[in-house]
Design an enzyme around this catalytic site. Sequence first.
Site, PDB file in Angstrom:
ATOM      1  N   SER A   1       0.806  -1.219   0.000  1.00  0.00           N
ATOM      2  CA  SER A   1       0.000   0.000   0.000  1.00  0.00           C
ATOM      3  C   SER A   1       0.840   1.271   0.000  1.00  0.00           C
ATOM      4  CB  SER A   1      -0.928   0.016   1.220  1.00  0.00           C
ATOM      5  OG  SER A   1      -0.185  -0.015   2.422  1.00  0.00           O
TER       6      SER A   1
ATOM      7  N   ASP B   1      -3.272   8.284   7.966  1.00  0.00           N
ATOM      8  CA  ASP B   1      -4.100   7.349   8.728  1.00  0.00           C
ATOM      9  C   ASP B   1      -3.178   6.532   9.624  1.00  0.00           C
ATOM     10  OD1 ASP B   1      -2.967   5.282   7.216  1.00  0.00           O
ATOM     11  OD2 ASP B   1      -4.714   5.013   5.935  1.00  0.00           O
TER      12      ASP B   1
ATOM     13  N   HIS C   1      -0.241   4.934   7.144  1.00  0.00           N
ATOM     14  CA  HIS C   1       0.274   5.533   5.916  1.00  0.00           C
ATOM     15  C   HIS C   1       0.585   7.007   6.117  1.00  0.00           C
ATOM     16  CE1 HIS C   1      -2.409   2.144   4.794  1.00  0.00           C
ATOM     17  NE2 HIS C   1      -1.364   1.829   4.064  1.00  0.00           N
TER      18      HIS C   1
END
Length: 503
Positions: free
Chosen positions: A179, A467, A470
């Site tokens: 991610s 978040d 990340h």
Amino acid sequence: MPHQSHLGEDGLPVVQAGTQTAGGEQRGSAAGGPQKERMPVQRRGSQKVQEPPVRATRAAAGGQRALEKKRRTVESPDEEEGEEVEVVGARQQKKARPAPAKTVAVEGEAPAVSDLDSFADIELSVIHVASLGCIFYVFVSLFNLICYLLSSHGLFNYRPADNHELKQKAAALFVFGDSLFDIGNNQYLNTSARELSATYWPYGENFFHHPTGRFSDGRLVPDFIRQFAKLPIIPPYLQPGPHNFTDGTNFASADAGILPETNPGTVSLPLQLSYFKAVKKLLQQQLCDEEAKSLLGSAVYLISIGGNDYFSFYANYPYANESIQQEFVAIVISKLTIVLQEIYDLGGRKVAFQNAGPIGCLPSVKQAYNTELSDGCVEELESLIRLHNTALANVLKELESQKPGFKYSVFEYYDAIGDRMHNPAKYGFTDGSDACCGIGAYWGSGCGNETKGYELCSDPGNYVWFDGSHTTEKVNLQLAKLIWSGTPDVTGPYNVKQLFGHV
């Protein structure tokens, strides 16, 4: 898993928020940590922040936050009604407010009779231009449709530049990872991992002003590396539409691991390698073998993956002794080495790694494992990551000595993130411990969960974390600059600028 290798406009599906996975990727869940009573934050809309952000401070005794209230308005471009948002400690709370009054157009006075002829001439001219515009629009639409139909059968796909252009253009960029590097692949999956795609608000709020599948408020590291290398926009590999693979592509998948068994349903590193093999065949079909070989040999292979493997291992074996930990690290590194050797055999020569980050210190992890201290981390996870990074550096050195022409770069991501977390002011941040978006003790989970609600800071640029897992765009830009032109103690033995040949 069916594959569509194409390029198109950003038509992004909106994915309902789900739960947070063991790999630390955000699904918009609200698990872990004490929660404050908040109403859901408006999920779509651009934010205009007028005042400097106010951030809650952690009270030493009870760990509670002293909150200073202020108010600001969030206007949603998607709805007729706006919202008045109460910001508590720079966090949003939704309050309904009346819709703005609709304005009514007021017609002007009728023109004089003497002006009617000139108005008629103008009207005829406008109609004539409009007709030509319609005809041109229909022609372009038909042309685009024909090109798309032909491209879906491989006739126009991957059309290369001519030989002179290939020699002049920048080296291609092929991206592998999870991610941290996924620019939107997961939203095109036909598995449960499709939920692990950042296609809901507030992801993408700052730069793109809409969600794109990137787990940040804006751009990721590969976006900036592409920009520094003067390459055109490189879309996700799975995005529908035609692709120009002579520029490269991005295979990264949120929640993916080096091992196929890590979070099944994602695009694991071995599966990403299989996609790269398919790209090579397409390039060979469109270019002569020598040109394809030259393109792949000059390309840079940017990789960031591994953290999810260790998070999953720790979640399943939290009490594993050092011997078992070392054995698991050896398994992960062995699989990674096989992939690197195959990239080399397929023609790749220049590999740029971002090593594994301090996942034991993520806001989501500290919150999930009830680590109360702001500088506290899950040491067992940190130990696994340090073992991995040491083994990775050794493997790359070994490959360089064994494989003619092999060059590599390792960016010390672990150290760079750790320093920003512990010394945020040094890098222009006010908070290195909490996330900008989410709920809980560290705002480490639930970002974008419109069902349970979440808190959103007024300025992500003040935070290291967007978040719970990340980083913000501001951090990503700083990291990309270090990857691109960092000194050998930060990014070495080559930096990515040197790998691209920009010396």
